[in-house]
Scaffold this active site. Structure first.
Site, PDB file in Angstrom:
ATOM      1  N   TYR A 225       0.216   9.646   8.510  1.00 20.60           N
ATOM      2  CA  TYR A 225       0.343   8.638   7.423  1.00 20.60           C
ATOM      3  C   TYR A 225       1.180   8.409   6.018  1.00 20.60           C
ATOM      4  CZ  TYR A 225      -2.674   8.269   3.589  1.00 20.60           C
ATOM      5  OH  TYR A 225      -3.284   8.669   2.296  1.00 20.60           O
ATOM      6  N   CYS A 226       2.373   8.265   6.089  1.00 16.96           N
ATOM      7  CA  CYS A 226       3.007   7.400   5.024  1.00 16.96           C
ATOM      8  C   CYS A 226       3.318   5.979   5.070  1.00 16.96           C
ATOM      9  CB  CYS A 226       4.718   7.961   5.291  1.00 16.96           C
ATOM     10  SG  CYS A 226       5.330   8.023   6.745  1.00 16.96           S
ATOM     11  N   THR A 227       4.425   5.796   3.718  1.00 24.33           N
ATOM     12  CA  THR A 227       4.923   4.446   3.527  1.00 24.33           C
ATOM     13  C   THR A 227       4.689   3.705   4.650  1.00 24.33           C
ATOM     14  OG1 THR A 227       5.527   5.291   1.425  1.00 24.33           O
ATOM     15  CG2 THR A 227       5.556   2.920   2.123  1.00 24.33           C
TER      16      THR A 227
END
Length: 317
Positions: free
Chosen positions: A174-176
């Site tokens: 996951y990331c922004t």
């Protein structure tokens, strides 16, 4: 609220990124948008702000292009523009990691909806992997997530060796907003990881559609807001003031431009240090004036939103 912030990306071949860049800049000028947009031969990446009507027209026109028909916009309300300027630039990659050979539109990790991610993340055979930088995951991250000690996403490839112990498990990245996971998960597959997934739309979409459940702290964003709330289900604060150590999710950039560290700094220490992260930075002769926000837009004398377009092909003298 009268404004929207749009966060988006799309990996898709663009044959003439320079020409596309000029056309796209003109579109943003016509719609009075501000923000940062990156164009590359591998696709489009941007965060822009504008009025609700202008953003709606922008989304409509972008998705009319068959190359971006599948593009998804993350839409957040705002009281005003969250950017001071408009920049549309051509770069080798739409997110810099040094892996131009990887084409996520050909092969990448399995996309998980926010609800699917939420249902999978706590299973015994799953590892949740944060692919963001230190200052981002120190401010906020999913419970029990594996984090990497990196200052910039371009360091990700050299850290993959540390993940060998998880090769037999499902890797949920996951990331922004999702863009880093496209290349991170594709690279993991290239390196022999077999069960790789990604949170589609990233933390922002997870907050909008799944209430941000089990995301601790705040999410760092790359606009004038600096950090935003994500979790409306079981929120908590995990970051500590860089100077005094008390719990604080108030993110700032150090007022010393030569430092410019991204750190949590509580209100009291922000006032005491005049926006600096240390007494040394507070005493620096180039320290910027502190207005209580800890956000310092780059200064550009006589800036005009169209000047990037006009000067883009300026001849070298």
């Amino acid at each position: 609220m009268d404004y929207h912030v749009l966060l988006y990306y799309c990996y898709t071949p663009i044959e003439n990124p320079e020409q596309f860049r000029d056309e796209h800049h003109r579109l943003c000028l016509r719609l009075n948008l501000r923000g940062r947009i990156i164009v590359a031969s591998e696709g489009l990446n941007g965060t822009v702000s504008g009025t609700v009507a202008d953003c709606a027209e922008y989304m409509r026109l972008v998705k009319e292009d068959p190359r971006f028909a599948a593009l998804e916009f993350k839409i957040e309300p705002a009281v005003a523009h969250t950017f001071q300027k408009l920049h549309v630039r051509v770069k080798p990659e739409i997110v810099h990691v040094g892996l131009p050979h990887i084409k996520p539109y050909e092969r990448t990790g399995v996309h998980l909806s926010p609800q699917e991610f939420r249902d999978l993340k706590d299973q015994d055979d799953v590892v949740v992997l944060d692919v963001r930088s230190d200052y981002e995951h120190e401010l906020g991250r999913f419970k029990n997530a594996v984090t990497l000690d990196i200052e910039n996403f371009r360091e990700f490839p050299e850290k993959v060796a540390e993940l060998e112990q998880y090769k037999g498990k499902k890797i949920l990245t996951y990331c922004t907003g999702g863009i880093k996971c496209e290349k991170a998960s594709a690279f993991l597959l290239e390196q022999g990881f077999e069960d790789v997934y990604q949170l589609h739309g990233g933390i922002i979409k997870y907050g909008l559609e799944a209430g941000g459940q089990d995301f601790d702290g705040k999410c760092y964003v790359f606009d004038g807001r600096v950090a935003v709330d994500v979790n409306s289900v079981n929120p908590t604060i995990i970051s500590h003031c860089h100077y005094c150590g008390t719990l604080s999710d108030r993110m700032v950039n150090c007022a010393n431009p030569h430092c410019n560290a991204h750190v949590p700094l509580c209100e009291a220490c922000g006032q005491q240090l005049d926006g600096a992260c240390s007494t040394t930075c507070q005493e620096h002769p180039d320290k910027r004036p502190y207005d209580g926000t800890g956000n310092y837009p780059k200064i550009s004398n006589h800036y005009r939103p169209e000047q990037g377009l006009l000067s883009y092909r300026a001849p070298v003298r």
